[in-house]
Design an enzyme around this catalytic site. Structure first.
Site, PDB file in Angstrom:
ATOM      1  N   HIS A  30     -13.504   4.142  -7.262  1.00 54.19           N
ATOM      2  CA  HIS A  30     -15.149   3.813  -7.154  1.00 54.19           C
ATOM      3  C   HIS A  30     -15.988   4.869  -8.033  1.00 54.19           C
ATOM      4  O   HIS A  30     -17.133   5.158  -8.137  1.00 54.19           O
ATOM      5  CB  HIS A  30     -15.802   3.782  -6.025  1.00 54.19           C
ATOM      6  CG  HIS A  30     -15.034   3.114  -4.890  1.00 54.19           C
ATOM      7  ND1 HIS A  30     -14.322   3.700  -4.158  1.00 54.19           N
ATOM      8  CD2 HIS A  30     -14.921   1.758  -4.523  1.00 54.19           C
ATOM      9  CE1 HIS A  30     -13.541   3.013  -3.229  1.00 54.19           C
ATOM     10  NE2 HIS A  30     -14.174   1.592  -3.770  1.00 54.19           N
ATOM     11  N   GLN A  66      -0.155   6.748  -6.735  1.00 48.57           N
ATOM     12  CA  GLN A  66      -1.260   7.729  -6.449  1.00 48.57           C
ATOM     13  C   GLN A  66      -1.417   8.971  -7.465  1.00 48.57           C
ATOM     14  O   GLN A  66      -0.538   9.618  -7.747  1.00 48.57           O
ATOM     15  CB  GLN A  66      -1.064   8.340  -4.930  1.00 48.57           C
ATOM     16  CG  GLN A  66      -1.018   7.324  -3.892  1.00 48.57           C
ATOM     17  CD  GLN A  66      -0.345   8.030  -2.626  1.00 48.57           C
ATOM     18  OE1 GLN A  66       0.752   8.685  -2.773  1.00 48.57           O
ATOM     19  NE2 GLN A  66      -0.892   7.422  -1.358  1.00 48.57           N
ATOM     20  N   ASP A 108       0.912  -1.317   0.091  1.00 48.35           N
ATOM     21  CA  ASP A 108       0.014   0.270   0.174  1.00 48.35           C
ATOM     22  C   ASP A 108       0.921   1.097  -0.072  1.00 48.35           C
ATOM     23  O   ASP A 108       1.959   1.402   0.411  1.00 48.35           O
ATOM     24  CB  ASP A 108      -0.762   0.087   1.419  1.00 48.35           C
ATOM     25  CG  ASP A 108      -2.178  -0.935   1.166  1.00 48.35           C
ATOM     26  OD1 ASP A 108      -2.354  -1.425   0.344  1.00 48.35           O
ATOM     27  OD2 ASP A 108      -2.697  -1.229   2.329  1.00 48.35           O
ATOM     28  N   LYS A 149      -6.395   7.385  -6.578  1.00 53.73           N
ATOM     29  CA  LYS A 149      -6.213   8.666  -6.518  1.00 53.73           C
ATOM     30  C   LYS A 149      -5.356   9.190  -5.432  1.00 53.73           C
ATOM     31  O   LYS A 149      -4.530  10.151  -5.576  1.00 53.73           O
ATOM     32  CB  LYS A 149      -7.667   9.331  -6.261  1.00 53.73           C
ATOM     33  CG  LYS A 149      -8.471   9.534  -7.428  1.00 53.73           C
ATOM     34  CD  LYS A 149      -9.908  10.013  -6.759  1.00 53.73           C
ATOM     35  CE  LYS A 149     -10.870  10.026  -7.784  1.00 53.73           C
ATOM     36  NZ  LYS A 149     -12.206  10.511  -7.424  1.00 53.73           N
ATOM     37  N   GLY A 150      -5.274   8.379  -4.254  1.00 55.90           N
ATOM     38  CA  GLY A 150      -4.368   8.801  -3.111  1.00 55.90           C
ATOM     39  C   GLY A 150      -5.425   9.358  -1.951  1.00 55.90           C
ATOM     40  O   GLY A 150      -6.072  10.399  -2.276  1.00 55.90           O
ATOM     41  N   ARG A 191      -1.001  -0.864  -8.660  1.00 49.68           N
ATOM     42  CA  ARG A 191      -2.303  -0.454  -8.182  1.00 49.68           C
ATOM     43  C   ARG A 191      -2.261   0.998  -8.463  1.00 49.68           C
ATOM     44  O   ARG A 191      -1.315   1.716  -7.954  1.00 49.68           O
ATOM     45  CB  ARG A 191      -2.810  -1.089  -6.958  1.00 49.68           C
ATOM     46  CG  ARG A 191      -4.051  -0.414  -6.457  1.00 49.68           C
ATOM     47  CD  ARG A 191      -4.492  -0.375  -5.010  1.00 49.68           C
ATOM     48  NE  ARG A 191      -4.444  -1.582  -4.232  1.00 49.68           N
ATOM     49  CZ  ARG A 191      -4.148  -1.819  -3.181  1.00 49.68           C
ATOM     50  NH1 ARG A 191      -3.834  -0.995  -2.275  1.00 49.68           N
ATOM     51  NH2 ARG A 191      -3.956  -3.349  -2.654  1.00 49.68           N
TER      52      ARG A 191
HETATM   53  P1  FAD Z   1     -13.893   9.274  -4.782  1.00 51.61           P
HETATM   54  O1  FAD Z   1     -14.596  10.410  -5.756  1.00 51.61           O
HETATM   55  O2  FAD Z   1     -13.415   9.638  -3.673  1.00 51.61           O
HETATM   56  O3  FAD Z   1     -15.419   8.287  -4.532  1.00 51.61           O
HETATM   57  C1  FAD Z   1     -16.347   8.137  -5.611  1.00 51.61           C
HETATM   58  C2  FAD Z   1     -17.608   7.471  -4.845  1.00 51.61           C
HETATM   59  O4  FAD Z   1     -17.354   6.295  -4.137  1.00 51.61           O
HETATM   60  C3  FAD Z   1     -18.058   8.447  -3.867  1.00 51.61           C
HETATM   61  O5  FAD Z   1     -19.040   9.366  -4.222  1.00 51.61           O
HETATM   62  C4  FAD Z   1     -18.812   7.220  -2.690  1.00 51.61           C
HETATM   63  O6  FAD Z   1     -20.108   6.961  -3.305  1.00 51.61           O
HETATM   64  C5  FAD Z   1     -17.892   6.226  -2.932  1.00 51.61           C
HETATM   65  N1  FAD Z   1     -16.930   6.213  -1.980  1.00 51.61           N
HETATM   66  C6  FAD Z   1     -15.646   6.439  -2.122  1.00 51.61           C
HETATM   67  N2  FAD Z   1     -14.900   6.185  -0.726  1.00 51.61           N
HETATM   68  C7  FAD Z   1     -15.654   5.795   0.057  1.00 51.61           C
HETATM   69  C8  FAD Z   1     -16.035   5.363   1.464  1.00 51.61           C
HETATM   70  N3  FAD Z   1     -14.919   5.318   2.027  1.00 51.61           N
HETATM   71  N4  FAD Z   1     -17.161   5.033   1.905  1.00 51.61           N
HETATM   72  C9  FAD Z   1     -18.475   5.124   1.368  1.00 51.61           C
HETATM   73  N5  FAD Z   1     -18.383   5.516  -0.171  1.00 51.61           N
HETATM   74  C10 FAD Z   1     -17.272   5.817  -0.494  1.00 51.61           C
HETATM   75  N6  FAD Z   1      -5.399   5.248  -1.156  1.00 51.61           N
HETATM   76  C11 FAD Z   1      -3.896   5.441  -0.937  1.00 51.61           C
HETATM   77  O7  FAD Z   1      -3.433   6.711  -0.771  1.00 51.61           O
HETATM   78  N7  FAD Z   1      -3.180   4.473  -0.803  1.00 51.61           N
HETATM   79  C12 FAD Z   1      -3.443   3.087  -1.032  1.00 51.61           C
HETATM   80  O8  FAD Z   1      -2.313   2.243  -1.033  1.00 51.61           O
HETATM   81  C13 FAD Z   1      -4.735   2.992  -1.241  1.00 51.61           C
HETATM   82  N8  FAD Z   1      -5.245   1.554  -1.634  1.00 51.61           N
HETATM   83  C14 FAD Z   1      -6.586   1.396  -1.896  1.00 51.61           C
HETATM   84  C15 FAD Z   1      -6.992   0.307  -2.586  1.00 51.61           C
HETATM   85  C16 FAD Z   1      -8.389  -0.159  -3.061  1.00 51.61           C
HETATM   86  C17 FAD Z   1      -8.767  -1.279  -3.528  1.00 51.61           C
HETATM   87  C18 FAD Z   1      -9.145   1.153  -3.220  1.00 51.61           C
HETATM   88  C19 FAD Z   1     -10.416   1.125  -3.663  1.00 51.61           C
HETATM   89  C20 FAD Z   1      -8.849   2.461  -2.719  1.00 51.61           C
HETATM   90  C21 FAD Z   1      -7.434   2.556  -2.221  1.00 51.61           C
HETATM   91  N9  FAD Z   1      -6.983   3.730  -1.848  1.00 51.61           N
HETATM   92  C22 FAD Z   1      -5.593   4.024  -1.477  1.00 51.61           C
HETATM   93  C23 FAD Z   1      -7.664   5.132  -1.606  1.00 51.61           C
HETATM   94  C24 FAD Z   1      -7.935   5.750  -2.736  1.00 51.61           C
HETATM   95  O9  FAD Z   1      -6.746   6.577  -3.157  1.00 51.61           O
HETATM   96  C25 FAD Z   1      -9.312   6.847  -2.813  1.00 51.61           C
HETATM   97  O10 FAD Z   1      -8.880   7.805  -1.527  1.00 51.61           O
HETATM   98  C26 FAD Z   1     -10.544   6.183  -2.226  1.00 51.61           C
HETATM   99  O11 FAD Z   1     -10.617   4.969  -3.296  1.00 51.61           O
HETATM  100  C27 FAD Z   1     -11.548   7.175  -2.820  1.00 51.61           C
HETATM  101  O12 FAD Z   1     -11.393   7.585  -4.308  1.00 51.61           O
HETATM  102  P2  FAD Z   1     -12.380   7.249  -5.473  1.00 51.61           P
HETATM  103  O13 FAD Z   1     -11.443   7.116  -6.681  1.00 51.61           O
HETATM  104  O14 FAD Z   1     -13.066   6.184  -5.216  1.00 51.61           O
HETATM  105  O15 FAD Z   1     -13.118   8.762  -5.724  1.00 51.61           O
END
Ligand code: FAD
Length: 318
Positions: free
Chosen positions: A222, A155, A125, A182-183, A179
């Site tokens: 997501h 990220q 991670d 966004k971060g 992987r």
């Molecule tokens: P967003 O715009 O934040 O979310 C899009 C939509 O998804 C939101 O409108 C909401 O409906 C839903 N959503 C997103 N997060 C949540 C939540 N927590 N609860 C409920 N609904 C939510 N980040 C790191 O910095 N380092 C890592 O190693 C890392 N590993 C990851 C591994 C996985 C499998 C995933 C999916 C994410 C990881 N992340 C990590 C987090 C990532 O960087 C984002 O902060 C996070 O995924 C939210 O960004 P998004 O692209 O989903 O968009």
């Protein structure tokens, strides 16, 4: 929205722990390894595979790393015994990266060796920008030691990401395994994009760079603008649906979609039905409360996502 997130975060410590546990139970499998196993068994029927994270990070003495070494070792044994299709995800600061990078390297090497003997992939991670260089260094050293079952997270928000992709791909070619997300850590504008559109565009550019270079690319988002752009790029680079794991034994060119446990299950199930390989990130561990509070503090926007999922469940199914 940002204000609402900060307000929720500020009042969180006042909320009774049982309420926080109720909310967290959607995102964390439970406090024990058994909880992670039963969660994965339950979700296997949805066509997903998994990556499992033992909650905890930023240890303050190297002795604390012992716990994570033992727990990840038991986790690997359990994955093998239960025949679940799962990787493991590791936070390098839980193995001492902020105390002594040499010890962290040896600890992570030990786990990666055991994972390799059992055909399990290890994802490092990516934590905040204090450890970006050292995390990438550890992955490269372990690769140079002859183990190929390890990859990092990059990220999209960081300005350096495209050059990290170039460096890693120049060194490991199609064996590069990323992987991309966004971060979650909010970083200063000197080193990162800070606005939503800038972050989405940069993440999409990073995904394109990875796919163009033939690296294995795990898209961890997501967000529709990221998923939709990825689907477009898969066509552009002629990558057929990856659900047939026989055609993609692990390394690039190939891809998968990754989701956090409890987030946008509808979208994940739809992608799986369309033939894409999907993987769920399953965290478990006794430190679920500290983990939740830390993530919310780092990025208060998460609190608004959680609240919205709770109040408007039709927008975000488990
Ligand atoms: P967003 O715009 O934040 O979310 C899009 C939509 O998804 C939101 O409108 C909401 O409906 C839903 N959503 C997103 N997060 C949540 C939540 N927590 N609860 C409920 N609904 C939510 N980040 C790191 O910095 N380092 C890592 O190693 C890392 N590993 C990851 C591994 C996985 C499998 C995933 C999916 C994410 C990881 N992340 C990590 C987090 C990532 O960087 C984002 O902060 C996070 O995924 C939210 O960004 P998004 O692209 O989903 O968009």
């Amino acid at each position: 929205m940002a204000l609402l997130g900060r307000l929720i975060v500020a009042t969180m410590p006042l909320a009774p722990k049982f309420i926080v546990r109720m909310v967290a139970s959607r995102y964390v499998a439970g406090s024990e390894l058994e909880d992670a196993l039963s969660t994965m068994k339950r979700l296997s029927s949805e066509g997903a595979c998994f990556t499992v994270d033992v909650l905890g990070e930023e240890i303050t003495t190297l002795d604390e790393a012992r716990f994570f070494l033992d727990e990840y070792s038991s986790l690997i044994d359990s994955i093998v015994e239960s025949k679940i299709d799962a990787h493991i995800s590791i936070k390098p600061t839980a193995f001492g990266l902020l105390i002594d990078s040499e010890s962290a390297y040896h600890n992570i090497l030990q786990i990666t060796k055991k994972a390799s003997e059992n055909d399990i992939f290890v994802r490092l991670d990516m934590e905040d920008s204090r450890v970006t260089d050292s995390t990438i260094d550890i992955m490269m050293r372990i690769r140079d030691d002859g183990l190929s079952n390890i990859g990092v997270v990059l990220q999209g928000r960081l300005l350096r990401t495209i050059s990290d992709i170039e460096e890693i791909c120049d060194r490991f070619g199609a064996d590069s395994d990323f992987r991309i997300c966004k971060g979650i850590y909010l970083e200063p504008e000197e080193i990162a994009h800070t606005g939503y559109h800038g972050i989405v565009n940069a993440t999409n550019e990073a995904i394109e760079e990875m796919l163009k270079r033939g690296a294995y690319t795990a898209i961890a988002s997501h967000d529709f603008p990221v998923i939709d752009k990825t689907l477009e790029l898969l066509q552009k680079y002629n990558l057929p649906p990856s659900g047939n794991k026989e055609s993609f034994p692990g390394k690039g060119p190939g891809y998968e979609f990754q989701f956090l446990l409890g987030v946008r299950g509808d979208l994940r199930r739809r992608l799986s039905e369309e033939g894409h390989l999907t993987r769920i990130y399953v965290p478990y561990g006794k430190q679920w409360y500290e983990y939740g509070i830390r993530r919310l503090n780092e990025n208060p926007e998460v609190a608004t996502h959680v609240l919205k999922a709770l109040l408007m469940p039709w927008t975000n199914r488990k």
